[in-house]
Design an enzyme around this catalytic site. Structure first.
Site, mmCIF file in Angstrom:
data_model
loop_
_atom_site.group_PDB
_atom_site.id
_atom_site.type_symbol
_atom_site.label_atom_id
_atom_site.label_comp_id
_atom_site.label_asym_id
_atom_site.label_seq_id
_atom_site.Cartn_x
_atom_site.Cartn_y
_atom_site.Cartn_z
ATOM 1 N N PHE A 114 -17.307 0.858 29.717
ATOM 2 C CA PHE A 114 -16.289 0.551 28.704
ATOM 3 C C PHE A 114 -16.052 -0.948 28.556
ATOM 4 O O PHE A 114 -15.532 -1.395 27.536
ATOM 5 C CB PHE A 114 -14.961 1.246 29.070
ATOM 6 C CG PHE A 114 -14.160 0.498 30.110
ATOM 7 C CD1 PHE A 114 -13.285 -0.518 29.731
ATOM 8 C CD2 PHE A 114 -14.280 0.777 31.460
ATOM 9 C CE1 PHE A 114 -12.553 -1.233 30.683
ATOM 10 C CE2 PHE A 114 -13.571 0.076 32.417
ATOM 11 C CZ PHE A 114 -12.702 -0.932 32.019
ATOM 12 N N GLU A 165 -17.123 6.599 26.436
ATOM 13 C CA GLU A 165 -16.291 7.422 25.549
ATOM 14 C C GLU A 165 -14.899 6.823 25.364
ATOM 15 O O GLU A 165 -14.106 7.311 24.575
ATOM 16 C CB GLU A 165 -16.208 8.860 26.077
ATOM 17 C CG GLU A 165 -15.572 9.041 27.456
ATOM 18 C CD GLU A 165 -16.548 8.856 28.626
ATOM 19 O OE1 GLU A 165 -17.386 7.924 28.567
ATOM 20 O OE2 GLU A 165 -16.434 9.621 29.594
ATOM 21 N N ARG A 166 -14.597 5.741 26.126
ATOM 22 C CA ARG A 166 -13.258 5.142 25.998
ATOM 23 C C ARG A 166 -13.183 4.170 24.821
ATOM 24 O O ARG A 166 -12.130 3.963 24.238
ATOM 25 C CB ARG A 166 -12.887 4.420 27.285
ATOM 26 C CG ARG A 166 -12.709 5.396 28.417
ATOM 27 C CD ARG A 166 -12.251 4.693 29.661
ATOM 28 N NE ARG A 166 -12.913 5.287 30.807
ATOM 29 C CZ ARG A 166 -13.106 4.674 31.960
ATOM 30 N NH1 ARG A 166 -12.698 3.436 32.119
ATOM 31 N NH2 ARG A 166 -13.699 5.284 32.948
ATOM 32 N N CYS A 215 -17.587 -7.259 35.155
ATOM 33 C CA CYS A 215 -18.371 -7.055 36.381
ATOM 34 C C CYS A 215 -18.629 -8.380 37.070
ATOM 35 O O CYS A 215 -19.012 -8.408 38.233
ATOM 36 C CB CYS A 215 -19.687 -6.384 36.049
ATOM 37 S SG CYS A 215 -20.676 -7.380 34.952
ATOM 38 N N LYS A 275 -25.842 6.031 24.872
ATOM 39 C CA LYS A 275 -24.653 6.826 25.205
ATOM 40 C C LYS A 275 -23.607 5.830 25.691
ATOM 41 O O LYS A 275 -23.561 5.457 26.864
ATOM 42 C CB LYS A 275 -24.998 7.842 26.298
ATOM 43 C CG LYS A 275 -24.108 9.088 26.356
ATOM 44 C CD LYS A 275 -22.641 8.811 26.495
ATOM 45 C CE LYS A 275 -22.196 8.457 27.891
ATOM 46 N NZ LYS A 275 -20.755 8.052 27.948
ATOM 47 N N GLU A 279 -13.394 -2.041 44.587
ATOM 48 C CA GLU A 279 -13.515 -2.814 43.348
ATOM 49 C C GLU A 279 -12.291 -2.457 42.509
ATOM 50 O O GLU A 279 -12.207 -1.348 41.966
ATOM 51 C CB GLU A 279 -14.794 -2.442 42.590
ATOM 52 C CG GLU A 279 -14.959 -3.292 41.345
ATOM 53 C CD GLU A 279 -16.101 -2.861 40.434
ATOM 54 O OE1 GLU A 279 -16.479 -1.676 40.436
ATOM 55 O OE2 GLU A 279 -16.591 -3.721 39.675
ATOM 56 N N SER A 321 -20.264 1.832 37.166
ATOM 57 C CA SER A 321 -19.783 1.707 38.543
ATOM 58 C C SER A 321 -20.879 2.119 39.534
ATOM 59 O O SER A 321 -21.809 2.855 39.176
ATOM 60 C CB SER A 321 -18.547 2.582 38.734
ATOM 61 O OG SER A 321 -18.888 3.929 38.472
HETATM 62 P P1 NAD Z 1 -18.362 4.245 34.821
HETATM 63 O O1 NAD Z 1 -19.388 4.257 35.897
HETATM 64 O O2 NAD Z 1 -17.157 5.097 34.985
HETATM 65 O O3 NAD Z 1 -19.034 4.705 33.429
HETATM 66 C C1 NAD Z 1 -20.235 4.161 32.961
HETATM 67 C C2 NAD Z 1 -20.949 5.205 32.119
HETATM 68 O O4 NAD Z 1 -21.244 6.341 32.936
HETATM 69 C C3 NAD Z 1 -20.129 5.688 30.934
HETATM 70 O O5 NAD Z 1 -20.977 5.809 29.819
HETATM 71 C C4 NAD Z 1 -19.620 7.043 31.406
HETATM 72 O O6 NAD Z 1 -19.458 7.969 30.350
HETATM 73 C C5 NAD Z 1 -20.692 7.510 32.363
HETATM 74 N N1 NAD Z 1 -20.150 8.348 33.448
HETATM 75 C C6 NAD Z 1 -18.917 8.246 34.027
HETATM 76 N N2 NAD Z 1 -18.769 9.181 34.986
HETATM 77 C C7 NAD Z 1 -19.934 9.881 35.022
HETATM 78 C C8 NAD Z 1 -20.394 10.976 35.830
HETATM 79 N N3 NAD Z 1 -19.631 11.523 36.772
HETATM 80 N N4 NAD Z 1 -21.641 11.436 35.602
HETATM 81 C C9 NAD Z 1 -22.428 10.893 34.667
HETATM 82 N N5 NAD Z 1 -22.028 9.858 33.871
HETATM 83 C C10 NAD Z 1 -20.804 9.356 34.054
HETATM 84 O O7 NAD Z 1 -17.957 2.723 34.573
HETATM 85 P P2 NAD Z 1 -16.816 2.143 33.635
HETATM 86 O O8 NAD Z 1 -15.498 2.442 34.242
HETATM 87 O O9 NAD Z 1 -17.049 2.532 32.218
HETATM 88 O O10 NAD Z 1 -17.127 0.577 33.737
HETATM 89 C C11 NAD Z 1 -16.667 -0.216 34.773
HETATM 90 C C12 NAD Z 1 -17.685 -0.336 35.895
HETATM 91 O O11 NAD Z 1 -18.912 -0.864 35.390
HETATM 92 C C13 NAD Z 1 -17.262 -1.310 36.983
HETATM 93 O O12 NAD Z 1 -17.619 -0.767 38.224
HETATM 94 C C14 NAD Z 1 -18.074 -2.558 36.694
HETATM 95 O O13 NAD Z 1 -18.312 -3.405 37.800
HETATM 96 C C15 NAD Z 1 -19.334 -1.955 36.200
HETATM 97 N N6 NAD Z 1 -20.102 -2.897 35.410
HETATM 98 C C16 NAD Z 1 -21.198 -3.464 35.981
HETATM 99 C C17 NAD Z 1 -21.941 -4.386 35.280
HETATM 100 C C18 NAD Z 1 -23.151 -5.024 35.888
HETATM 101 O O14 NAD Z 1 -23.845 -5.703 35.161
HETATM 102 N N7 NAD Z 1 -23.456 -4.843 37.152
HETATM 103 C C19 NAD Z 1 -21.569 -4.738 33.973
HETATM 104 C C20 NAD Z 1 -20.454 -4.128 33.413
HETATM 105 C C21 NAD Z 1 -19.730 -3.206 34.145
#
Ligand code: NAD
Length: 499
Positions: free
Chosen positions: A149, A176-177, A281, A173, A382, A226
């Protein structure tokens, strides 16, 4: 309330989806849209559409592809403001910050405009007697991106411009937020002349993600999100034979040495900790104050953190917006509480902040927690909110050890006037992206972005040359055009040798 639909084959569709998610405006706390949540059948449709489009897009000349990319670059550039407003309304970040993320995405598009140069192969004349050898790279097929998101435009742009420039077709994909930016970008691709079906957007949750991970016609998956989900994506998609790059979470440390310009360091720490409400991130979430730097640094940081103007992302006076959801606000505030109960000192407290006119918004003010220990939850988790934890050490080596003991290795920075200390730091830390007097060292588009340890699963970093490698596979051709006037060599069953 508008319904945000999938974008498949160049038009909007709700497909087979009957489930809906709610998209909030984090500043007002109100639901503003609903978004369709894909069923497996919707992913199947998008992949079939992308597969069909691959047949011709993969054969499009480099000139034809470049032309589309340049047009796309112009359109994104001309619509930064609109895109920033869409991002701000669903993510919460302030408009200037949202425009900044689009700008960094644009840089990747500009990189991808150079695809004819990037895909140039090698040629070895007369590698053996009468033999030439050359190499080139081909696209993989249908590739997918699953994105978080916190950068609804930039992170997908780390992926799709490069993948598409390489001749692949793409299924995105997004989170969704804050799903609307992706549909807006899809329309810009279409206006740029990209054939329908090359770029598709499927909205959804775990159902859509699992369908992508299991789909036999998806060749590669790029994920950013994450760490627990990144690990899951990598395990499941590689088990299904896919190429995977899965970027995870972070705990980015900044070391501040006593010889640093403390005013400069405090300015940058404050910006890197609280910009985008800490939902980056590459945000600095842990400051490591070394020796005598500690007390004077904290005086300045506490003052600057208290001065940050928090408000709606749409208000030009705001420097920091809300966090993304009510659940995120609750989690962040509860973690601040654990810091206090576990013995740290909350020197600036952003809990319970109310912004006049936006009383239901998901606001958490800048928070500084001093005297943090590595065993505390605020250090181990985090937090992904506007919280700066401050750890104190006696030496730069102890600070480096602390960073290396952490599970994450995304980004890190040092503030110092000592070249020797900076060099020791850059060579000693097990982290992928390093800043020296630069707090958020996101690499330029012509380098690649990626962390170490639990911040990245897979062999490739994202965008840059790693990106073009990730989205292509190599062929090496060995050729001989025999001279008809030569005496035929006859049959030789030995393994071919070069001479
Ligand atoms: P998230 O992991 O909750 O979601 C990321 C994606 O995974 C979304 O599209 C979501 O729909 C999907 N997802 C969520 N739960 C899932 C599940 N149980 N099974 C399958 N798919 C699932 O992350 P977020 O809250 O949207 O974003 C924040 C996180 O992203 C933080 O941890 C941040 O550090 C990380 N991030 C990392 C980078 C990097 O370059 N390393 C960059 C941006 C964000």
């Amino acid at each position: 309330m508008a319904t945000i639909e999938h974008w498949i084959g160049g038009s909007s569709t709700e497909g087979a989806s009957t489930r809906r998610g709610t998209v909030f405006n984090p500043a007002t706390g109100q639901a503003q849209h609903e978004v369709v949540l894909a069923e497996t059948a919707d992913v199947d449709t998008a992949v079939a559409t992308a597969k069909e489009a691959f047949a011709s897009w993969s054969q499009a000349s480099l000139s034809a592809r470049t032309k589309v990319l340049f047009a796309f670059r112009e359109l994104v550039n001309a619509n930064v403001k609109e895109l920033a407003e869409i991002i701000s309304d669903e993510h919460g970040k302030v408009l200037s910050d949202a425009a900044g993320e689009v700008q960094r995405g644009l840089e990747v598009i500009e990189f991808a405009c150079g695809i004819p140069t990037l895909l140039k192969g090698d040629f070895s004349d007369q590698a053996s007697n009468g033999v030439d050898v050359y190499s080139f790279r081909e696209p993989l097929g249908v590739v997918a991106g699953i994105t978080p998101f916190n950068f609804p435009a930039m992170v997908p742009m780390w992926m799709h411009p490069v993948a598409i420039a390489c001749g692949n077709t793409f299924v995105l994909k997004p989170s969704e937020r804050d799903p609307s930016a992706s549909n807006y970008v899809a329309k810009l691709w279409q206006r740029a002349g990209l054939p329908d079906g090359v770029f598709n957007v499927v909205h959804g949750d775990k159902v859509a993600v699992d369908a992508i991970l299991d789909h036999p016609d998806i060749a590669a998956v790029s994920f950013v999100g994450s760490t627990p989900i990144a690990r899951y994506i990598h395990t499941r998609a590689t088990a299904n034979g896919k190429r995977v790059q899965a970027l995870g979470g972070a705990k980015n440390h900044a070391i501040i040495l006593p010889d640093a310009d403390l005013e400069y360091a405090a300015n940058h720490l404050t910006a890197a900790a609280f910009g985008s409400a800490g939902e980056r991130c590459m945000a600095i979430s842990a400051a490591v104050a070394v020796g005598a730097a500690g007390d004077p640094l904290m005086d300045i940081v506490n003052r600057k953190a208290s001065e940050v103007v928090v408000g709606s992302g749409r208000d030009p006076k705001s420097e920091m917006g809300p966090v993304v959801t009510a659940a995120a606000k609750e989690r962040i505030e509860s973690l601040i509480g654990t810091g206090e109960s576990q013995g740290a000192k909350v020197t600036v407290d952003g809990r319970g902040l109310k912004v006049p006119g936006f009383e239901d918004g998901f606001f958490v003010g800048p928070t500084v927690i001093d005297q943090v220990g590595v065993e505390m939850d605020v250090y181990r988790e985090e937090i992904f909110g506007p919280v700066l934890s401050v750890v104190r050490t006696d030496t730069v080596d102890a600070a480096i050890d602390l960073i290396n003991a952490n599970q994450y290795g995304n980004g890190t920075a040092i503030f110092t006037s000592s070249g020797e200390a900076a060099r020791r730091f850059q060579r000693g830390v097990n982290v992928g992206m390093i800043g020296i007097n630069v707090p958020i060292p996101v690499p330029m588009a012509y380098y690649s972005f990626g962390g170490w340890k639990d911040s990245l699963f897979g062999d490739h970093h994202i965008y840059g040359n790693d990106g073009t490698h990730f989205y292509t596979r190599g062929k090496v051709v060995t050729t001989r055009w025999p001279d008809p006037s030569d005496t035929p060599a006859g049959v030789d069953l030995g393994f071919p040798r070069n001479h």
